[in-house]
Scaffold this active site. Structure first.
Site, mmCIF file in Angstrom:
data_model
loop_
_atom_site.group_PDB
_atom_site.id
_atom_site.type_symbol
_atom_site.label_atom_id
_atom_site.label_comp_id
_atom_site.label_asym_id
_atom_site.label_seq_id
_atom_site.Cartn_x
_atom_site.Cartn_y
_atom_site.Cartn_z
ATOM 1 C CB THR A 217 11.401 -3.463 38.439
ATOM 2 O OG1 THR A 217 12.362 -3.133 39.423
ATOM 3 C CG2 THR A 217 11.313 -2.374 37.403
ATOM 4 C CG ASP A 248 18.214 -1.285 35.821
ATOM 5 O OD1 ASP A 248 17.932 -1.399 37.038
ATOM 6 O OD2 ASP A 248 17.589 -1.881 34.930
ATOM 7 C CB THR A 268 12.698 -6.197 35.694
ATOM 8 O OG1 THR A 268 12.796 -6.658 37.050
ATOM 9 C CG2 THR A 268 12.264 -7.351 34.811
ATOM 10 N N GLY A 269 15.759 -6.402 36.773
ATOM 11 C CA GLY A 269 16.821 -7.324 37.152
ATOM 12 C C GLY A 269 17.827 -6.611 38.023
ATOM 13 N N GLY A 271 20.171 -4.278 38.786
ATOM 14 C CA GLY A 271 20.422 -3.028 38.089
ATOM 15 C C GLY A 271 21.871 -2.706 37.781
HETATM 16 N N1 ASP Z 1 16.368 -3.162 38.241
HETATM 17 C C1 ASP Z 1 15.939 -2.778 39.559
HETATM 18 C C2 ASP Z 1 17.083 -2.132 40.266
HETATM 19 O O1 ASP Z 1 18.177 -2.630 40.203
HETATM 20 C C3 ASP Z 1 15.430 -3.905 40.371
HETATM 21 C C4 ASP Z 1 14.339 -4.723 39.725
HETATM 22 O O2 ASP Z 1 14.304 -4.873 38.522
HETATM 23 O O3 ASP Z 1 13.484 -5.231 40.441
HETATM 24 O O4 ASP Z 1 16.874 -1.151 40.927
#
Ligand code: ASP
Length: 359
Positions: A217, A248, A268-269, A271
């Protein structure tokens, strides 16, 4: 000699030592910023995840570093030209959305049924207005649409076909769905489909175990010359996510949040965990109600609360004085910021000597 005279002599003897100690005490970044000494501030991320040292080829690592540097400098240029924090984050995020390197815009990952579904959001710390979009298939730059929802509609969140109809009305660029196809992301999906054959499709536990889920992200936080902060985030979500799943990123208070009195945050992470914790708002609340600095608040939420819940990922954050917080509990996070001397710094791995960018 009287007691007071002795005290005076001792004080005079110790004066030079006290003075030296004061001069050599090195305040941290946070203490250097103050209401009397505000500055511009800009920081971006390109996703957190399992980014082990040595796992990227030198060419690929160079490509990431160069794109991060380009984006962070472009956003900072906007701020230097007197534009708003919202303009700066939009500029940098568009550059990353247009690059196939990141899981946003052009490089978005695929859902379990082989589509790209994009989410984005933006928040203005001055007014606490926010705009978010989710489940887009044809909007080239979701961050532009998120901002249009904030500024040109009475709503905060719009999804799917309706959001794309609004994009058309706003004359925001739509592209054929195949624009988002990249071989790399398609191959990731195929590998997962093969491995998951026979297992329960799209279960959270299977999403977690997937090495392809390096996140990716993109996001940005900025402080402009008027002292206003803003945050924005854009994503393709997680590979093999069940169609219709929303993470998220477009959830204000989870993946994105901004309030001038506290901080601007982009996350980011994984979600689902960020939504359950309300990560971005929680960081702001720790600053507001418990007096935490921006770095302490990000660490408390990521390294303690998120960790305890079993989630992973990271955040970038900035306050109205330009103090920056970065925290992640994953192995790495693509990130870049403008340091106190106005130079870009690009980092990828967990611990690394800051790599001063080339310009
Ligand atoms: N947070 C994003 C999601 O869960 C994924 C990401 O951070 O790459 O959609």
């Amino acid at each position: 000699m009287k007691k007071s005279a002795i005290a005076l002599v001792v004080y005079c003897l110790l004066m030079p030592v006290i003075g030296l100690a004061q001069k050599t005490a090195r305040p941290g970044i946070e203490q250097l910023q103050s209401p009397q000494n505000p500055r511009l501030g800009f920081m971006i991320h390109g996703g957190a995840g399992v980014i082990k040292r040595g796992s990227l080829t030198p060419e690929r690592e160079k490509a990431y570093r160069e794109k991060l540097e380009e984006a962070v400098l472009a956003g900072y240029e906007e701020l230097k030209a007197g534009k708003t924090s919202l303009d700066a984050i939009q500029r940098a995020i568009i550059i990353m959305e247009d690059s196939p390197l990141f899981n946003a815009g052009k490089g978005a990952v695929f859902t379990a049924d082989g589509k790209n579904e994009l989410d984005a959001s933006v928040m203005d710390g001055k007014t606490q207005n926010a705009g978010a979009v989710a489940g887009l298939h044809r909007v080239k730059n979701p961050i532009i649409l998120a901002r249009a929802v904030m500024e040109k509609s009475p709503h905060v969140m719009m999804i799917g076909d309706g959001a794309e109809k609004f994009a058309r009305e706003m004359k925001i660029k739509l592209v054929p769905e195949k624009y988002f196809y990249t071989e790399r992301r398609w191959n990731s999906l195929q590998r997962i489909i093969k491995r998951e054959k026979g297992k329960k499709v799209g279960s959270v536990s299977s999403l977690r175990e997937l090495p392809e889920n390096k996140f990716g992200t993109v996001g940005a936080v900025a402080l402009d010359k008027e002292g206003n902060i803003a945050a924005g985030t854009s994503t393709g979500g997680m590979t093999y996510k069940k169609y219709g799943r929303v993470g998220d990123v477009p959830v204000i208070g989870a993946g994105t949040y901004a309030k001038n009195a506290t901080c601007a945050v982009s996350a980011t992470g994984w979600g689902e965990y960020f939504i359950r914790l309300g990560v971005a708002k929680e960081i702001s609340s720790l600053m507001e109600h418990r007096g935490f600095t921006v770095q302490k608040a990000t660490d408390q939420v990521i390294k303690k609360q998120l960790q305890d819940l079993g989630g992973d990922g990271g955040v970038i954050a900035i306050d109205k004085y330009g103090n920056m917080g970065i925290s992640f509990n994953s192995e790495g996070m693509y990130r870049a910021y403008i340091d106190k001397t106005g130079k870009p710094v690009v980092e990828i791995y967990g611990s690394e000597e800051p790599v001063a960018a080339s310009k």
